[in-house]
Scaffold this active site. Structure first.
Site, PDB file in Angstrom:
ATOM      1  N   HIS A 168       0.827  -1.211   0.000  1.00 43.62           N
ATOM      2  CA  HIS A 168       0.000   0.000   0.000  1.00 43.62           C
ATOM      3  C   HIS A 168       0.868   1.272   0.000  1.00 43.62           C
ATOM      4  O   HIS A 168       0.730   2.133  -0.865  1.00 43.62           O
ATOM      5  CB  HIS A 168      -0.911  -0.029   1.238  1.00 43.62           C
ATOM      6  CG  HIS A 168      -1.789   1.177   1.402  1.00 43.62           C
ATOM      7  ND1 HIS A 168      -3.145   1.122   1.210  1.00 43.62           N
ATOM      8  CD2 HIS A 168      -1.520   2.465   1.758  1.00 43.62           C
ATOM      9  CE1 HIS A 168      -3.669   2.329   1.418  1.00 43.62           C
ATOM     10  NE2 HIS A 168      -2.706   3.159   1.765  1.00 43.62           N
ATOM     11  N   GLU A 169       1.789   1.346   0.973  1.00 44.57           N
ATOM     12  CA  GLU A 169       2.597   2.563   1.098  1.00 44.57           C
ATOM     13  C   GLU A 169       3.492   2.782  -0.113  1.00 44.57           C
ATOM     14  O   GLU A 169       3.710   3.912  -0.552  1.00 44.57           O
ATOM     15  CB  GLU A 169       3.427   2.536   2.384  1.00 44.57           C
ATOM     16  CG  GLU A 169       2.589   2.581   3.671  1.00 44.57           C
ATOM     17  CD  GLU A 169       1.606   3.756   3.726  1.00 44.57           C
ATOM     18  OE1 GLU A 169       1.949   4.858   3.258  1.00 44.57           O
ATOM     19  OE2 GLU A 169       0.486   3.558   4.224  1.00 44.57           O
TER      20      GLU A 169
HETATM   21 ZN    ZN Z   1      -2.846   5.260   2.014  1.00 36.25          ZN
END
Ligand code: ZN
Length: 382
Positions: A168-169
């Site tokens: 995600h990051e």
């Molecule tokens: Zn996010």
């Protein structure tokens, strides 16, 4: 005890609502929602269509809850039961393994250029990931050093959530990398309305990969249920928050008095509807009505709905990218490079997703049904 808490938080949030409504009136906006969306010129229909389609999709959410109750052997499921995991995780992962899994999962849908940039980022030590005393919790990507590279922070503990958080990051980080290369400094900042699309798209692509490559039935159940939990939390829960916020603001706009108790009643009604209390899906005890008081995001008016709109757009892209749709991939990379060069709603629309129309939300609900189908079939196997 909780009544005093409810009263105090009601006074605080009530004051916040009245402040927002006053400003909207003083500045001659139609209402507080119109004021919140005016800065980025996001059509009102984005908000209202999201809420409408989330409600239309509730039978799917209830279907998921019922399957959970069946798998967990629960007769009367309560609110706390929705957090019980359906399967044990397959094991733990090193950060190197998590990075390799992310690269492998994204290689086919996103292509060689994306993956080589991502691999270079992994090698470049852009992220602080060691858990240590005094370190702030959560995970963040900071892309404001325009001429340098993004910086990331998370605490990698080796569980599956660490793997999805990493994917995600780094979705945020790659968005920043593509934008910074294509845009001058002035337009290199992208709006929140777009920001969660590349990050959640990476999560969904990783989920698809995990499901497709699960080595055992348990591992597959785990991957499917993780994905369902993600969709529930990012789409339905945020849409419910959005509906609550709009109704709370409208109460003040209609001149009604707002106390902790009226907010809890409002929230409880929504909680019951979203969880199928009347249909016997999940029984919601009255005490959970006060949950609104635990959500700090409400002090940032009309913000959380963007998680739900972003994950809907991400589901659209993940599907097309997974199918190898070359035109959709090109439009996706155009979006990654667009930064803040135009109004965010227009940029997402140009990439193929009209968030003011029902279609992206229906696509997300379809995806959820597909995952439930798979989980149901797997659970039926002896
Ligand atoms: Zn996010």
């Amino acid at each position: 005890m909780f009544k005093a808490y409810e009263r105090t938080l009601g006074a605080i949030y009530g004051a916040s609502l009245r402040g927002t409504v006053f400003q909207a009136k003083a500045r001659h906006y139609q209402d507080s929602l119109a004021m919140a969306q005016s800065g980025e010129n996001i059509p009102r229909a984005v908000y209202t269509t999201l809420v409408q389609e989330a409600n239309a999709g509730l039978p799917t959410l209830h279907r998921y809850f019922k399957l959970r109750s069946q798998m967990l052997g629960l007769k009367d499921a309560g609110y706390s039961d929705i957090y019980v995991p359906l399967a044990a995780p397959a094991g733990s992962y090193t950060q190197a393994e998590a990075e390799q899994m992310t690269l492998t999962a994204l290689a086919k849908p996103l292509g060689a250029d994306y993956v080589s940039k991502l691999a270079a980022g992994f090698k470049g030590q852009w992220m602080h990931s060691t858990p240590q005393r005094g370190k702030r919790s959560g995970a963040y990507m900071n892309g404001s050093a325009y001429d340098v590279h993004p910086f990331l922070l998370m605490s990698f503990t080796g569980d599956y959530e660490s793997v999805t958080t990493l994917a995600h990051e780094w979705g945020h980080a790659m968005h920043t990398v593509y934008t910074a290369r294509a845009q001058p400094f002035e337009t290199s900042e992208y709006a929140t309305f777009i920001a969660e699309i590349p990050s959640t798209a990476n999560e969904l692509l990783l989920a698809d990969y995990m499901v497709a490559n699960a080595k055992s039935k348990q591992e597959k159940i785990f991957a499917l249920s993780q994905e369902l939990e993600g969709l529930r939390g990012t789409f339905f829960r945020q849409a419910m928050f959005a509906e609550f916020e709009l109704a709370a603001h409208q109460k003040v706009e209609n001149g009604e008095a707002v106390s902790g108790e009226t907010l809890s009643n409002l929230y409880l009604d929504l909680l019951k509807r979203y969880h199928g209390d009347a249909q016997g899906v999940v029984k919601i005890d009255d005490i959970y009505g006060v949950e609104w008081a635990y959500i700090p995001h409400f002090y940032n008016d009309f913000y959380v709905y963007q998680y739900a709109t972003c994950v809907s757009a991400a589901a659209y892209f993940a599907e097309k990218l997974g199918q190898g749709d070359a035109a959709a991939r090109e439009r996706y990379f155009t979006l990654l490079q667009a930064g803040g060069s135009d109004e965010p709603y227009k940029l997402v629309k140009a990439a193929g997703v009209d968030l003011a129309s029902p279609e992206p939300y229906r696509a997300l609900v379809r995806r959820m049904n597909r995952v439930i189908d798979e989980l149901e079939a797997l659970n039926a196997q002896k």
